[in-house]
Design a protein around this motif. Structure first.
Motif, PDB file in Angstrom:
ATOM      1  N   MET A   1       0.841  -1.183   0.000  1.00  0.00           N
ATOM      2  CA  MET A   1       0.000   0.000   0.000  1.00  0.00           C
ATOM      3  C   MET A   1       0.886   1.246   0.000  1.00  0.00           C
ATOM      4  SD  MET A   1      -3.163   0.821   2.459  1.00  0.00           S
ATOM      5  CE  MET A   1      -3.067   2.290   3.392  1.00  0.00           C
ATOM      6  N   HIS A   2       0.554   2.206  -0.800  1.00  0.00           N
ATOM      7  CA  HIS A   2       1.289   3.456  -0.943  1.00  0.00           C
ATOM      8  C   HIS A   2       0.895   4.401   0.189  1.00  0.00           C
ATOM      9  CE1 HIS A   2       2.636   7.212  -2.750  1.00  0.00           C
ATOM     10  NE2 HIS A   2       3.416   6.461  -3.507  1.00  0.00           N
ATOM     11  N   THR A   3       1.857   4.812   1.019  1.00  0.00           N
ATOM     12  CA  THR A   3       1.520   5.629   2.184  1.00  0.00           C
ATOM     13  C   THR A   3       1.950   7.077   2.062  1.00  0.00           C
ATOM     14  OG1 THR A   3       3.565   4.985   3.265  1.00  0.00           O
ATOM     15  CG2 THR A   3       1.604   3.660   3.746  1.00  0.00           C
ATOM     16  N   ASP A   4       2.682   7.432   0.999  1.00  0.00           N
ATOM     17  CA  ASP A   4       3.104   8.818   0.837  1.00  0.00           C
ATOM     18  C   ASP A   4       1.906   9.694   0.507  1.00  0.00           C
ATOM     19  OD1 ASP A   4       5.760   8.223   1.277  1.00  0.00           O
ATOM     20  OD2 ASP A   4       6.172   7.890  -0.851  1.00  0.00           O
ATOM     21  N   LYS A   5       1.937  10.909   1.046  1.00  0.00           N
ATOM     22  CA  LYS A   5       0.871  11.854   0.759  1.00  0.00           C
ATOM     23  C   LYS A   5       1.064  12.436  -0.638  1.00  0.00           C
ATOM     24  CE  LYS A   5       0.209  13.503   5.450  1.00  0.00           C
ATOM     25  NZ  LYS A   5       0.248  14.689   6.316  1.00  0.00           N
ATOM     26  N   SER A   6      -0.044  12.734  -1.283  1.00  0.00           N
ATOM     27  CA  SER A   6       0.013  13.444  -2.560  1.00  0.00           C
ATOM     28  C   SER A   6       0.381  14.891  -2.290  1.00  0.00           C
ATOM     29  CB  SER A   6      -1.352  13.402  -3.242  1.00  0.00           C
ATOM     30  OG  SER A   6      -1.702  12.086  -3.563  1.00  0.00           O
ATOM     31  N   LYS A   7       0.864  15.562  -3.313  1.00  0.00           N
ATOM     32  CA  LYS A   7       1.154  16.986  -3.223  1.00  0.00           C
ATOM     33  C   LYS A   7       0.178  17.690  -4.163  1.00  0.00           C
ATOM     34  CE  LYS A   7       5.922  16.462  -1.887  1.00  0.00           C
ATOM     35  NZ  LYS A   7       5.903  16.959  -0.557  1.00  0.00           N
ATOM     36  N   VAL A   8      -0.574  18.638  -3.627  1.00  0.00           N
ATOM     37  CA  VAL A   8      -1.605  19.336  -4.379  1.00  0.00           C
ATOM     38  C   VAL A   8      -1.246  20.811  -4.477  1.00  0.00           C
ATOM     39  CG1 VAL A   8      -4.039  20.007  -4.370  1.00  0.00           C
ATOM     40  CG2 VAL A   8      -3.384  17.706  -3.653  1.00  0.00           C
ATOM     41  N   LEU A   9      -1.383  21.373  -5.666  1.00  0.00           N
ATOM     42  CA  LEU A   9      -1.173  22.791  -5.888  1.00  0.00           C
ATOM     43  C   LEU A   9      -2.527  23.434  -6.100  1.00  0.00           C
ATOM     44  CD1 LEU A   9       0.751  25.171  -6.323  1.00  0.00           C
ATOM     45  CD2 LEU A   9       0.856  24.528  -8.743  1.00  0.00           C
ATOM     46  N   LEU A  10      -2.875  24.371  -5.225  1.00  0.00           N
ATOM     47  CA  LEU A  10      -4.169  25.047  -5.261  1.00  0.00           C
ATOM     48  C   LEU A  10      -3.966  26.481  -5.723  1.00  0.00           C
ATOM     49  CD1 LEU A  10      -7.204  25.229  -4.420  1.00  0.00           C
ATOM     50  CD2 LEU A  10      -6.375  25.926  -2.166  1.00  0.00           C
ATOM     51  N   PHE A  11      -4.602  26.854  -6.821  1.00  0.00           N
ATOM     52  CA  PHE A  11      -4.557  28.235  -7.303  1.00  0.00           C
ATOM     53  C   PHE A  11      -5.786  28.953  -6.789  1.00  0.00           C
ATOM     54  CE2 PHE A  11      -1.610  26.391 -10.268  1.00  0.00           C
ATOM     55  CZ  PHE A  11      -0.688  27.402 -10.440  1.00  0.00           C
ATOM     56  N   GLY A  12      -5.571  29.878  -5.867  1.00  0.00           N
ATOM     57  CA  GLY A  12      -6.681  30.619  -5.278  1.00  0.00           C
ATOM     58  C   GLY A  12      -7.200  29.892  -4.049  1.00  0.00           C
ATOM     59  N   SER A  13      -7.583  30.655  -3.084  1.00  0.00           N
ATOM     60  CA  SER A  13      -8.082  30.054  -1.854  1.00  0.00           C
ATOM     61  C   SER A  13      -9.337  30.779  -1.408  1.00  0.00           C
ATOM     62  CB  SER A  13      -7.005  30.123  -0.766  1.00  0.00           C
ATOM     63  OG  SER A  13      -6.649  28.854  -0.352  1.00  0.00           O
ATOM     64  N   GLY A  14     -10.358  30.662  -2.231  1.00  0.00           N
ATOM     65  CA  GLY A  14     -11.671  31.150  -1.823  1.00  0.00           C
ATOM     66  C   GLY A  14     -12.287  30.132  -0.878  1.00  0.00           C
ATOM     67  N   GLY A  15     -13.552  30.232  -0.664  1.00  0.00           N
ATOM     68  CA  GLY A  15     -14.229  29.329   0.271  1.00  0.00           C
ATOM     69  C   GLY A  15     -14.120  27.868  -0.115  1.00  0.00           C
ATOM     70  N   VAL A  16     -14.376  27.558  -1.369  1.00  0.00           N
ATOM     71  CA  VAL A  16     -14.355  26.163  -1.820  1.00  0.00           C
ATOM     72  C   VAL A  16     -12.935  25.598  -1.793  1.00  0.00           C
ATOM     73  CG1 VAL A  16     -14.810  24.632  -3.779  1.00  0.00           C
ATOM     74  CG2 VAL A  16     -16.439  26.438  -3.203  1.00  0.00           C
ATOM     75  N   GLY A  17     -11.973  26.341  -2.333  1.00  0.00           N
ATOM     76  CA  GLY A  17     -10.590  25.870  -2.357  1.00  0.00           C
ATOM     77  C   GLY A  17     -10.011  25.680  -0.974  1.00  0.00           C
ATOM     78  N   THR A  18     -10.318  26.600  -0.069  1.00  0.00           N
ATOM     79  CA  THR A  18      -9.793  26.509   1.298  1.00  0.00           C
ATOM     80  C   THR A  18     -10.349  25.280   2.017  1.00  0.00           C
ATOM     81  OG1 THR A  18      -9.513  28.895   1.410  1.00  0.00           O
ATOM     82  CG2 THR A  18      -9.586  27.713   3.504  1.00  0.00           C
ATOM     83  N   ILE A  19     -11.636  25.018   1.879  1.00  0.00           N
ATOM     84  CA  ILE A  19     -12.229  23.839   2.527  1.00  0.00           C
ATOM     85  C   ILE A  19     -11.698  22.558   1.886  1.00  0.00           C
ATOM     86  CG2 ILE A  19     -14.389  22.573   2.920  1.00  0.00           C
ATOM     87  CD1 ILE A  19     -13.922  24.913   4.856  1.00  0.00           C
ATOM     88  N   ALA A  20     -11.500  22.557   0.572  1.00  0.00           N
ATOM     89  CA  ALA A  20     -10.919  21.384  -0.081  1.00  0.00           C
ATOM     90  C   ALA A  20      -9.512  21.125   0.450  1.00  0.00           C
ATOM     91  CB  ALA A  20     -10.896  21.584  -1.595  1.00  0.00           C
ATOM     92  N   ALA A  21      -8.706  22.188   0.571  1.00  0.00           N
ATOM     93  CA  ALA A  21      -7.354  22.050   1.118  1.00  0.00           C
ATOM     94  C   ALA A  21      -7.397  21.532   2.546  1.00  0.00           C
ATOM     95  CB  ALA A  21      -6.627  23.392   1.062  1.00  0.00           C
ATOM     96  N   LEU A  22      -8.286  22.065   3.344  1.00  0.00           N
ATOM     97  CA  LEU A  22      -8.444  21.622   4.737  1.00  0.00           C
ATOM     98  C   LEU A  22      -8.786  20.131   4.786  1.00  0.00           C
ATOM     99  CD1 LEU A  22      -8.758  22.323   7.792  1.00  0.00           C
ATOM    100  CD2 LEU A  22     -11.170  22.728   7.288  1.00  0.00           C
ATOM    101  N   ASN A  23      -9.741  19.701   3.971  1.00  0.00           N
ATOM    102  CA  ASN A  23     -10.136  18.289   3.963  1.00  0.00           C
ATOM    103  C   ASN A  23      -8.981  17.382   3.556  1.00  0.00           C
ATOM    104  OD1 ASN A  23     -12.828  18.449   4.837  1.00  0.00           O
ATOM    105  ND2 ASN A  23     -13.495  19.078   2.814  1.00  0.00           N
ATOM    106  N   LEU A  24      -8.233  17.779   2.546  1.00  0.00           N
ATOM    107  CA  LEU A  24      -7.102  16.967   2.095  1.00  0.00           C
ATOM    108  C   LEU A  24      -6.016  16.868   3.171  1.00  0.00           C
ATOM    109  CD1 LEU A  24      -6.799  18.268  -1.557  1.00  0.00           C
ATOM    110  CD2 LEU A  24      -7.403  15.937  -0.862  1.00  0.00           C
ATOM    111  N   GLU A  25      -5.738  17.987   3.825  1.00  0.00           N
ATOM    112  CA  GLU A  25      -4.676  17.994   4.844  1.00  0.00           C
ATOM    113  C   GLU A  25      -5.110  17.276   6.119  1.00  0.00           C
ATOM    114  OE1 GLU A  25      -1.790  20.555   5.434  1.00  0.00           O
ATOM    115  OE2 GLU A  25      -1.685  21.307   3.397  1.00  0.00           O
TER     116      GLU A  25
END
Length: 73
Positions: A1-25
């Motif tokens: 099983m692959h245990t390394d975390k993915s790396k995500v690049l988020l352009f802009g951090s409005g409400g939707v992007g910020t909550i998505a980033a929070l959920n991923l982290e």
């Protein structure tokens, strides 16, 4: 099983992007780098203040990494 975390690049951090980033982290799925424009300084100094039905109130939350992006024209 692959245990390394993915790396995500988020352009802009409005409400939707910020909550998505929070959920991923918080879910342990990814490390998020957010590219911010107008609110970079405020987020770097104070982080995000999130009031969410699902996540509660979070003060000074930041993605793993923040980058300033100045767009021209």
């Amino acid at each position: 099983m692959h245990t390394d975390k993915s790396k995500v690049l988020l352009f802009g951090s409005g409400g939707v992007g910020t909550i998505a980033a929070l959920n991923l982290e918080v879910g342990g799925h990814a490390e998020v780098t957010a590219v911010l424009r107008s609110n970079f300084k405020a987020v770097k100094e104070r982080g995000f203040e999130i009031a969410s039905c699902d996540h509660g109130t979070l003060k000074e939350w930041r993605p793993t990494e923040g980058q300033s992006r100045h767009l021209c024209c």
